[in-house]
Design an enzyme around this catalytic site. Structure first.
Site, mmCIF file in Angstrom:
data_model
loop_
_atom_site.group_PDB
_atom_site.id
_atom_site.type_symbol
_atom_site.label_atom_id
_atom_site.label_comp_id
_atom_site.label_asym_id
_atom_site.label_seq_id
_atom_site.Cartn_x
_atom_site.Cartn_y
_atom_site.Cartn_z
ATOM 1 N N SER A 111 0.695 -1.218 -0.077
ATOM 2 C CA SER A 111 0.002 -0.083 -0.020
ATOM 3 C C SER A 111 0.652 1.310 -0.014
ATOM 4 C CB SER A 111 -0.995 -0.009 1.293
ATOM 5 O OG SER A 111 -1.729 1.101 1.385
ATOM 6 N N LYS A 112 0.370 2.253 -0.704
ATOM 7 C CA LYS A 112 1.086 3.392 -0.642
ATOM 8 C C LYS A 112 0.547 4.559 0.442
ATOM 9 C CE LYS A 112 -2.157 5.271 -4.289
ATOM 10 N NZ LYS A 112 -2.350 5.857 -5.704
ATOM 11 N N ARG A 113 -0.462 4.052 1.090
ATOM 12 C CA ARG A 113 -0.897 4.779 2.239
ATOM 13 C C ARG A 113 -0.395 4.388 3.650
ATOM 14 N NH1 ARG A 113 -5.128 4.240 -1.348
ATOM 15 N NH2 ARG A 113 -6.273 6.360 -2.038
ATOM 16 N N ASN A 114 -0.187 3.187 3.436
ATOM 17 C CA ASN A 114 0.600 2.628 4.963
ATOM 18 C C ASN A 114 1.831 1.747 4.256
ATOM 19 O OD1 ASN A 114 -1.307 3.310 6.904
ATOM 20 N ND2 ASN A 114 -2.799 2.093 5.693
#
Length: 496
Positions: A256-259
């Site tokens: 994931s790019k968010r986490n």
């Protein structure tokens, strides 16, 4: 296989840097097209205006070109079926949305966001799944005309069949059945005039004559909706393959790019292609690495050129199971590909990195350094720390600190003696190539009754002022006799 000329596409949204999973999708589509002598199209899906990033398109293009994924049609290339940016294709979406309405296969929905929220609250209270209640699906022509006359905004929704099943065929997973009543009447055209993905992807794939689509498995739940839209238009569908998700190295959750995930040492694992570009990875290695995630080259081979992979690429060898992101394997592959480069090619790739570090790159010295570092680099950027000292002004050289100069199990007095004897050997010796130096200093270590590692380590730190550097005698050969002697003498006061 389709009887039509093979045409694949990569259709990213310019909302940020290119994710490593997106690159894998692009790579598989590109490999498939190249294998079959077909066309690979780059299409930009920028209809989500709220998340649009004006700098993302150029970043995306840079990343794809760096990885060698050239496109036959698309931005900066052109083509007969453009434009290839969706915000420039709005007339197509309006035309076909209206066609669906006229054919009774879509309808105008005037429900406000407030009403939609209320519907979901009421459904939640009844413990029903959220979603639109199809209120406007039954509006009469008169009611629709009245709402339009009042200037009420509307979206266009697709009329999903309320009964039966939609059976979709995936080239990796086979047939998958979906119950139609579980699928929403999704929005096709938003009130701002921009299409949703569901309308745009079907219209564009048809008008651009796409024959095969490889996309992330996250789109599989939307596949029956898209199949129904294709059937509503009466158009020939492409063949679809939904690619497995790339998971975190621990196998828990997708990359994931968010986490951003972390490796076993707690270090953040980059998820964007530009991170790997800047960290000194080779595009050849990254392509090789991504081709190995979910696909199998065969013959138990893990290291290969992408041209070799193109010859063997087979959708039947894509594993439908999700795959982890083995970061250690990428580092290993990168080293393997660095060792495959010619000396001239590697020198060309290292030169800008050394220059960016403020070092004066002498081509003659660089060509001496290349064979010394080629077997030791994991990433190209390592060259600065490993061998940057060879490109610094000799006048700026400072003797190393005692704590790294004095080797294990040695003391200052012994270290000084080793330096003094080494200076005498070099002053009286003749040959100054690394092989001759190695033999001469092996004999000196035996005479002085110290280990090779103790003597060689003392010399290496004395001439580099680094705890980790290029090998001792190759370093001395590159520096030359006079500079080597000067540096050894500078080290003497450290252990006085």
């Amino acid at each position: 296989m389709s009887s039509r000329p093979i045409r694949t596409r990569f259709a990213p949204s310019p909302t940020g840097s290119l994710h490593i999973g997106g690159l894998r999708t692009a790579l598989f589509n590109w490999m498939f097209a190249r294998q079959h002598g077909g066309q690979f199209i780059l299409r930009i899906e920028d209809t989500d205006q709220k998340r649009f990033d004006p700098t993302a398109l150029q970043t995306l293009i840079e990343a794809l070109r760096w990885c060698g994924l050239s496109w036959d049609e698309g931005p900066e290339v052109g083509g007969a079926l453009g434009p290839y940016v969706q915000s420039e294709r709005l007339a197509h979406y309006h035309r076909w949305a209206n066609w669906l309405i006229d054919q009774g296969k879509a309808y105008k929905c005037f429900c406000t966001p407030e009403r939609l929220e209320q519907v979901n609250r009421e459904k939640a209270a009844r413990k029903e799944p959220p979603g639109y209640d199809r209120f406007c699906r039954s509006l009469t022509p008169e009611q629709i005309a009245e709402k339009e006359a009042r200037g009420e905004k509307y979206v266009v929704r697709f009329k999903m069949p309320l009964e039966g099943q939609t059976i979709v065929h995936d080239l990796i997973r086979g047939d998958v059945a979906f119950e139609n009543h579980t699928i929403q009447d999704m929005v096709l055209l938003k009130s701002d005039g921009f299409p949703t993905y569901h309308l745009a992807v079907v219209v564009d794939d048809h008008l651009m004559e796409i024959t095969h689509v490889m996309r992330a498995v996250e789109w599989l739940p939307s596949f029956p909706l898209h199949v129904q839209i294709w059937q509503a238009f009466g158009w020939q569908m492409p063949q679809f393959a939904h690619l497995p998700v790339i998971l975190n190295p621990n196998g828990k959750g997708k990359l994931s790019k968010r986490n951003p995930p972390r490796d076993k040492h707690g270090h953040v694992i980059p998820v964007f292609v530009h991170d790997y570009m800047q960290a000194g990875y080779l595009p050849e290695a990254l392509d090789n690495f991504l081709a190995n995630i979910g696909w199998n080259f065969g013959d138990n081979r893990e290291v290969f050129a992408i041209a070799e992979a193109i010859e063997r690429f087979d959708l039947g060898r894509i594993n439908p199971a999700n795959s982890t992101f083995p970061t250690e394997k990428l580092d290993w592959l990168n080293g393997e590909h660095i060792r495959r480069l010619s000396a001239t090619d590697l020198a060309q790739r290292l030169r800008p990195l050394l220059a960016a570090a403020g070092l004066a790159v002498n081509d003659a010295t660089l060509m001496q350094v290349v064979p010394v570092v080629q077997t030791r680099l994991k990433v190209l950027n390592d060259v600065v720390d490993l061998a940057g000292f060879l490109f610094r002004d000799p006048a700026a050289f400072a003797a190393p600190a005692a704590d790294i100069l004095i080797q294990k199990k040695l003391d200052a007095a012994t270290t000084r003696r080793l330096l003094e004897e080494s200076i005498r050997l070099i002053e009286t010796g003749s040959a100054f190539d690394h092989a001759s130096l190695h033999e001469a200093f092996k004999a000196l270590a035996e005479t002085l009754a110290v280990s090779n590692s103790a003597l060689f380590g003392t010399l290496r730190v004395a001439v580099s002022a680094q705890a980790i550097s290029t090998p001792t005698f190759e370093t001395m050969e590159i520096l030359g006799r006079d500079e080597t002697l000067r540096r050894l003498r500078l080290a003497l006061p450290v252990v006085s």
